[in-house]
Motif scaffolding. Structure first.
Motif, PDB file in Angstrom:
ATOM      1  N   GLN A  34       0.849  -1.189   0.000  1.00 53.49           N
ATOM      2  CA  GLN A  34       0.000   0.000   0.000  1.00 53.49           C
ATOM      3  C   GLN A  34       0.882   1.235   0.000  1.00 53.49           C
ATOM      4  OE1 GLN A  34      -2.760  -0.187   3.275  1.00 53.49           O
ATOM      5  NE2 GLN A  34      -4.163  -1.531   2.171  1.00 53.49           N
ATOM      6  N   ALA A  35       0.320   2.361  -0.415  1.00 51.48           N
ATOM      7  CA  ALA A  35       1.083   3.598  -0.476  1.00 51.48           C
ATOM      8  C   ALA A  35       1.551   4.001   0.916  1.00 51.48           C
ATOM      9  CB  ALA A  35       0.230   4.706  -1.089  1.00 51.48           C
ATOM     10  N   LEU A  36       2.810   4.436   1.025  1.00 47.34           N
ATOM     11  CA  LEU A  36       3.376   4.825   2.309  1.00 47.34           C
ATOM     12  C   LEU A  36       3.085   6.273   2.680  1.00 47.34           C
ATOM     13  CD1 LEU A  36       6.909   3.159   1.935  1.00 47.34           C
ATOM     14  CD2 LEU A  36       4.944   2.293   3.221  1.00 47.34           C
ATOM     15  N   ASP A  37       2.542   7.052   1.740  1.00 48.33           N
ATOM     16  CA  ASP A  37       2.326   8.477   1.997  1.00 48.33           C
ATOM     17  C   ASP A  37       1.401   8.704   3.185  1.00 48.33           C
ATOM     18  OD1 ASP A  37       3.929   8.950  -0.154  1.00 48.33           O
ATOM     19  OD2 ASP A  37       2.295   9.291  -1.571  1.00 48.33           O
ATOM     20  N   CYS A  38       0.307   7.938   3.257  1.00 43.84           N
ATOM     21  CA  CYS A  38      -0.655   8.129   4.347  1.00 43.84           C
ATOM     22  C   CYS A  38      -0.041   7.734   5.687  1.00 43.84           C
ATOM     23  CB  CYS A  38      -1.914   7.304   4.072  1.00 43.84           C
ATOM     24  SG  CYS A  38      -2.844   7.858   2.628  1.00 43.84           S
ATOM     25  N   TRP A  39       0.732   6.664   5.709  1.00 47.00           N
ATOM     26  CA  TRP A  39       1.407   6.248   6.947  1.00 47.00           C
ATOM     27  C   TRP A  39       2.376   7.312   7.419  1.00 47.00           C
ATOM     28  CZ3 TRP A  39       6.794   5.082   6.744  1.00 47.00           C
ATOM     29  CH2 TRP A  39       7.331   4.725   7.983  1.00 47.00           C
ATOM     30  N   ARG A  40       3.107   7.909   6.493  1.00 49.74           N
ATOM     31  CA  ARG A  40       4.080   8.923   6.862  1.00 49.74           C
ATOM     32  C   ARG A  40       3.416  10.199   7.349  1.00 49.74           C
ATOM     33  NH1 ARG A  40       8.045   9.169   1.797  1.00 49.74           N
ATOM     34  NH2 ARG A  40       8.658  11.082   2.880  1.00 49.74           N
ATOM     35  N   SER A  41       2.257  10.503   6.846  1.00 48.76           N
ATOM     36  CA  SER A  41       1.556  11.726   7.256  1.00 48.76           C
ATOM     37  C   SER A  41       0.627  11.495   8.442  1.00 48.76           C
ATOM     38  CB  SER A  41       0.754  12.287   6.077  1.00 48.76           C
ATOM     39  OG  SER A  41      -0.264  11.372   5.676  1.00 48.76           O
ATOM     40  N   GLY A  42       0.471  10.225   8.861  1.00 55.33           N
ATOM     41  CA  GLY A  42      -0.395   9.921   9.996  1.00 55.33           C
ATOM     42  C   GLY A  42      -1.843   9.690   9.622  1.00 55.33           C
ATOM     43  N   GLY A  43      -2.148   9.613   8.313  1.00 49.61           N
ATOM     44  CA  GLY A  43      -3.520   9.394   7.877  1.00 49.61           C
ATOM     45  C   GLY A  43      -3.833   7.919   7.698  1.00 49.61           C
ATOM     46  N   GLU A  44      -4.999   7.638   7.166  1.00 49.75           N
ATOM     47  CA  GLU A  44      -5.413   6.267   6.938  1.00 49.75           C
ATOM     48  C   GLU A  44      -4.898   5.791   5.582  1.00 49.75           C
ATOM     49  OE1 GLU A  44      -9.585   5.853   7.300  1.00 49.75           O
ATOM     50  OE2 GLU A  44      -9.658   6.403   9.422  1.00 49.75           O
ATOM     51  N   ALA A  45      -4.552   4.525   5.523  1.00 50.36           N
ATOM     52  CA  ALA A  45      -4.046   3.958   4.274  1.00 50.36           C
ATOM     53  C   ALA A  45      -5.163   3.847   3.253  1.00 50.36           C
ATOM     54  CB  ALA A  45      -3.430   2.589   4.533  1.00 50.36           C
ATOM     55  N   GLU A  46      -4.814   4.074   2.013  1.00 50.49           N
ATOM     56  CA  GLU A  46      -5.793   3.964   0.942  1.00 50.49           C
ATOM     57  C   GLU A  46      -6.082   2.497   0.645  1.00 50.49           C
ATOM     58  OE1 GLU A  46      -4.410   6.068  -2.420  1.00 50.49           O
ATOM     59  OE2 GLU A  46      -3.977   7.910  -1.316  1.00 50.49           O
ATOM     60  N   ALA A  47      -7.374   2.188   0.481  1.00 50.19           N
ATOM     61  CA  ALA A  47      -7.749   0.798   0.183  1.00 50.19           C
ATOM     62  C   ALA A  47      -7.222   0.385  -1.189  1.00 50.19           C
ATOM     63  CB  ALA A  47      -9.260   0.643   0.235  1.00 50.19           C
ATOM     64  N   LYS A  48      -7.274   1.310  -2.135  1.00 53.59           N
ATOM     65  CA  LYS A  48      -6.774   1.027  -3.473  1.00 53.59           C
ATOM     66  C   LYS A  48      -5.711   2.060  -3.822  1.00 53.59           C
ATOM     67  CE  LYS A  48     -11.055  -1.048  -5.230  1.00 53.59           C
ATOM     68  NZ  LYS A  48     -12.089  -1.001  -6.286  1.00 53.59           N
ATOM     69  N   SER A  49      -4.636   1.593  -4.373  1.00 57.34           N
ATOM     70  CA  SER A  49      -3.550   2.503  -4.721  1.00 57.34           C
ATOM     71  C   SER A  49      -2.789   1.959  -5.907  1.00 57.34           C
ATOM     72  CB  SER A  49      -2.604   2.687  -3.527  1.00 57.34           C
ATOM     73  OG  SER A  49      -1.477   3.447  -3.916  1.00 57.34           O
ATOM     74  N   ASP A  50      -2.385   2.881  -6.774  1.00 54.63           N
ATOM     75  CA  ASP A  50      -1.584   2.480  -7.936  1.00 54.63           C
ATOM     76  C   ASP A  50      -0.149   2.164  -7.533  1.00 54.63           C
ATOM     77  OD1 ASP A  50      -3.764   2.865  -9.574  1.00 54.63           O
ATOM     78  OD2 ASP A  50      -3.236   4.934 -10.077  1.00 54.63           O
ATOM     79  N   LEU A  51       0.207   2.443  -6.267  1.00 51.57           N
ATOM     80  CA  LEU A  51       1.572   2.226  -5.805  1.00 51.57           C
ATOM     81  C   LEU A  51       1.777   0.853  -5.175  1.00 51.57           C
ATOM     82  CD1 LEU A  51       2.368   5.715  -4.220  1.00 51.57           C
ATOM     83  CD2 LEU A  51       3.011   4.858  -6.468  1.00 51.57           C
ATOM     84  N   LYS A  52       0.818  -0.032  -5.321  1.00 53.43           N
ATOM     85  CA  LYS A  52       0.937  -1.369  -4.757  1.00 53.43           C
ATOM     86  C   LYS A  52       2.176  -2.069  -5.323  1.00 53.43           C
ATOM     87  CE  LYS A  52      -1.863  -5.552  -4.087  1.00 53.43           C
ATOM     88  NZ  LYS A  52      -2.162  -5.375  -2.659  1.00 53.43           N
ATOM     89  N   PHE A  53       3.168  -2.377  -4.431  1.00 55.60           N
ATOM     90  CA  PHE A  53       4.428  -3.005  -4.830  1.00 55.60           C
ATOM     91  C   PHE A  53       5.169  -2.201  -5.901  1.00 55.60           C
ATOM     92  CE2 PHE A  53       1.856  -6.756  -3.457  1.00 55.60           C
ATOM     93  CZ  PHE A  53       2.596  -7.041  -2.319  1.00 55.60           C
ATOM     94  N   ASP A  54       4.960  -0.889  -5.887  1.00 56.85           N
ATOM     95  CA  ASP A  54       5.604  -0.047  -6.882  1.00 56.85           C
ATOM     96  C   ASP A  54       7.060   0.204  -6.509  1.00 56.85           C
ATOM     97  OD1 ASP A  54       4.914   1.830  -9.320  1.00 56.85           O
ATOM     98  OD2 ASP A  54       6.151   3.038  -7.967  1.00 56.85           O
ATOM     99  N   LEU A  55       7.886   0.462  -7.517  1.00 58.07           N
ATOM    100  CA  LEU A  55       9.310   0.686  -7.299  1.00 58.07           C
ATOM    101  C   LEU A  55       9.569   1.903  -6.416  1.00 58.07           C
ATOM    102  CD1 LEU A  55      12.129  -0.375  -8.213  1.00 58.07           C
ATOM    103  CD2 LEU A  55      12.057   1.368 -10.012  1.00 58.07           C
ATOM    104  N   THR A  56       8.682   2.889  -6.479  1.00 57.72           N
ATOM    105  CA  THR A  56       8.871   4.126  -5.716  1.00 57.72           C
ATOM    106  C   THR A  56       8.314   4.031  -4.298  1.00 57.72           C
ATOM    107  OG1 THR A  56       6.771   5.062  -6.508  1.00 57.72           O
ATOM    108  CG2 THR A  56       8.736   5.463  -7.843  1.00 57.72           C
ATOM    109  N   ASN A  57       7.743   2.904  -3.942  1.00 56.57           N
ATOM    110  CA  ASN A  57       7.031   2.759  -2.678  1.00 56.57           C
ATOM    111  C   ASN A  57       7.756   1.734  -1.797  1.00 56.57           C
ATOM    112  OD1 ASN A  57       4.650   3.449  -1.096  1.00 56.57           O
ATOM    113  ND2 ASN A  57       3.930   1.378  -1.485  1.00 56.57           N
ATOM    114  N   CYS A  58       8.921   2.134  -1.280  1.00 54.95           N
ATOM    115  CA  CYS A  58       9.745   1.150  -0.576  1.00 54.95           C
ATOM    116  C   CYS A  58      10.300   1.692   0.735  1.00 54.95           C
ATOM    117  CB  CYS A  58      10.887   0.654  -1.459  1.00 54.95           C
ATOM    118  SG  CYS A  58      12.080   1.918  -1.920  1.00 54.95           S
ATOM    119  N   ILE A  59      10.778   0.774   1.560  1.00 56.04           N
ATOM    120  CA  ILE A  59      11.445   1.044   2.835  1.00 56.04           C
ATOM    121  C   ILE A  59      12.810   0.364   2.782  1.00 56.04           C
ATOM    122  CG2 ILE A  59      11.388   0.594   5.331  1.00 56.04           C
ATOM    123  CD1 ILE A  59       8.355   0.664   5.168  1.00 56.04           C
TER     124      ILE A  59
END
Length: 239
Positions: free
Chosen positions: A93-118
């Motif tokens: 899932q997209a990490l943007d919401c986690w980093r901002s303290g919001g709720e994770a999006e149920a659907k996201s185009d960033l699922k397992f995306d190269l730009t969405n990593c830790i």
């Protein structure tokens, strides 16, 4: 017709899999210590639709994993430098919401995306000889440029200078080698054994037992003499 349909399905699945990333080794390019975010370079190549292979692009604003707890009041920090190896984990899932303290999006185009990593730092291809020593001695070893702390069943061994801000309490013995033992403040000792010489600028104690020579004010207390005096009068000073 059926064979063409099957081939199209296979191609569609293959294309989808190629866009899905799970885990990759990586390398730190830059690290922002204030934000704990890194610019990383995934190691490897991917295939373009035309069949050519190119390097993965760099990924920015990648969170770095550090050992910390108690609302970040308990932390083990160490330097992260350019060129250090790391393990990249791609989130589902997209990490943007986690980093901002919001709720994770149920659907996201960033699922397992190269730009969405830790990134977890510390992944290197060559072996580290320190790990062999730690396994052989069943020890935990922390080392930096020859300075180290090793914790094992035999005790705690420290190599290098130690600076302590606070008090030190020892229930056992304290011994000093060639460097000696000095205190700029107050040194409280309940009992002490001195094998060689002891130099004291000022001392206050209820009892001092010395089995060897003790010099005070330039006079050897063990061997000094007083001149004779008439009975009932004071003796002369030591000489």
């Amino acid at each position: 017709m059926m064979q063409e349909f099957v081939q199209q399905v296979k191609s569609l699945v293959a294309d989808s899999i190629n866009q899905m990333h799970t885990v990759l080794p990586g390398k730190i390019v830059k690290f922002d210590t204030a934000k704990c975010l890194a610019l990383v370079q995934p190691i490897g190549k991917f295939t373009k639709p035309d069949g050519t292979m190119i390097d993965f692009p760099q990924v920015s604003d990648v969170p770095i994993v550090f050992v910390q707890s108690t609302n970040q009041q308990t932390t083990m920090a160490y330097p992260i430098n350019e060129g250090d190896g790391c393990l990249l984990l791609f989130a589902e899932q997209a990490l943007d919401c986690w980093r901002s303290g919001g709720e994770a999006e149920a659907k996201s185009d960033l699922k397992f995306d190269l730009t969405n990593c830790i990134a977890i730092p510390g992944l290197f291809a060559p072996a580290n000889k320190l790990l062999t020593e730690a396994c052989q001695k069943q020890a935990i070893i922390i080392e930096q440029n020859g300075k180290r702390i090793a914790v094992s069943g035999a005790g705690i061994a420290v190599r290098g200078d130690v600076a302590v801000e606070g008090s030190i309490k020892a229930t056992g013995s304290i011994s000093a080698g060639v460097g000696g033992l000095s205190a700029s403040g107050v040194l409280t000792v309940k009992s002490a054994e001195v094998e060689n010489s002891l130099t004291v600028n000022s001392v206050s104690a209820q009892k001092v037992d010395v089995s060897s020579n003790l010099t005070a004010g330039g006079v050897n207390v063990n061997t000094h003499k007083h001149t004779s005096a008439v009975a009932g009068s004071d003796t002369s000073g030591p000489h």
